[in-house]
Design an enzyme around this catalytic site. Structure first.
Site, PDB file in Angstrom:
ATOM      1  N   TRP A   1       0.857  -1.182   0.000  1.00 13.84           N
ATOM      2  CA  TRP A   1       0.000   0.000   0.000  1.00 13.84           C
ATOM      3  C   TRP A   1       0.891   1.228   0.000  1.00 13.84           C
ATOM      4  CZ3 TRP A   1      -1.827   3.394   4.305  1.00 13.84           C
ATOM      5  CH2 TRP A   1      -2.875   4.231   3.873  1.00 13.84           C
ATOM      6  N   HIS A   2       0.478   2.275  -0.666  1.00 12.94           N
ATOM      7  CA  HIS A   2       1.321   3.454  -0.839  1.00 12.94           C
ATOM      8  C   HIS A   2       0.651   4.668  -0.203  1.00 12.94           C
ATOM      9  CE1 HIS A   2       2.377   0.540  -4.003  1.00 12.94           C
ATOM     10  NE2 HIS A   2       3.601   0.885  -3.677  1.00 12.94           N
TER      11      HIS A   2
END
Ligand code: RIB
Ligand code: CA
Length: 312
Positions: free
Chosen positions: A236-237
């Site tokens: 996840w960013h």
């Protein structure tokens, strides 16, 4: 304790903005003096409401200043497909009890820059409000001790078009005004965010923290995290989380300073951040570009944010 650094955050919450705001609230070296709101991830009405709600959940009382509902020149698409129609995962949360200020974000930026010497300004959304403030008062940069912008794609690997990142592409004219007005600023771009991805399983473990901010964040981010895992895989960013970590703890980052121009034309490249890596242009190297951030310190900041303000 030495004086805390005054911190003003311009933001378009937005799920990743929310984590960044919680990080700022939990930092003992900085004092958040207000939030200025822009349209971007979703419309201004939603971003303002989301900011008020997040402050309520975090137990912090801050002035929230609505800014521009549109980019300076051309309309732009939002990112509701990532963040939900309301920008916070469409959870139907109870409306916040507090209201926003009547003062426009651009005017608040100017006023607060006089009132708070040594001000750190962190921009986590489109740069429309700051561009308006600069047009109203071109002396503003002289009163901003440090500016950090989350935006751009420094080698053209965009997230909203082939070559452009969302915040810059939403209002390229505003970004041009800002990038030309400040003699120096810090830039955390999308490609740096991609290099600092967080395993979804690790994030889920953190979000199990028994605190109101963690429970709220778990709910508002669920849709965005599912979208991310479906589209981008196991990491996840958190773009604004990385930007805020670099803002709060610049010594834990590696930087490189170069000249950067904003493409405002270009059939294929509107909104691109064109970096002079070889310093060919002879132009001023205004942007200090994030090249890396200590992953241990990033995780500390992210987890500290979930414990709640004053977690130390
Ligand atoms: O490209 C990522 C940036 O655009 C983040 O700030 C996200 O919140 C959106 O505003
Ligand atoms: Ca944002």
């Amino acid at each position: 304790m030495t004086d805390r650094i005054p911190l003003l955050i311009d933001t378009d919450p937005g799920v990743d903005d929310a984590w960044a705001l919680l990080m700022a609230f939990a930092c003992e070296r900085h004092r958040v003096i207000g939030l200025t709101l822009s349209a971007g991830n979703v419309g201004l009405e939603h971003t303002v409401r989301n900011a008020l709600k997040l402050c309520e959940v975090a137990g912090v009382e801050l002035p929230v200043f609505p800014g521009s509902a549109t980019p300076l020149v051309f309309a732009a698409e939002d990112a509701a497909h990532v963040h939900g129609r309301d920008g916070f995962g469409d959870t139907g949360y109870l409306l916040p009890s507090r209201s926003a200020e009547a003062e426009h974000a651009a005017l608040a930026m100017i006023r607060l820059s006089h009132a708070h010497p040594g001000l750190l300004l962190v921009c986590l959304g489109p740069l429309t409000n700051l561009a308006l403030a600069l047009r109203l008062d071109p002396t503003l940069p002289s009163r901003i001790a440090r500016l950090l912008v989350m935006g751009g794609a420094v080698t053209g690997q965009g997230n909203t078009s082939v070559s452009a990142e969302f915040n810059i592409a939403f209002d390229p004219e505003a970004a041009h005004i800002v990038f030309e007005a400040f003699p120096a600023f810090d830039l955390v771009d999308w490609e740096a965010v991609l290099r600092h991805g967080l395993p979804h399983r690790e994030v889920e473990h953190w979000l199990a923290t028994p605190s109101a901010p963690a429970a709220f964040y778990r709910a508002i981010s669920r849709r965005s995290r599912e979208w991310s895992e479906d589209r981008r895989g196991e990491h996840w960013h958190c773009a604004d989380g990385l930007a805020m970590a670099a803002a709060l703890e610049p010594d834990s980052a590696d930087w490189a300073r170069h000249a950067v121009a904003i493409e405002t034309g270009g059939r294929w490249t509107r909104g691109a951040t064109v970096v002079d890596w070889a310093d060919r242009s002879g132009g001023p190297a205004r942007a200090r570009i994030l090249r890396g951030f200590d992953p241990v310190r990033l995780r500390h900041r992210l987890r500290q944010a979930l414990a709640g303000a004053g977690a130390g």
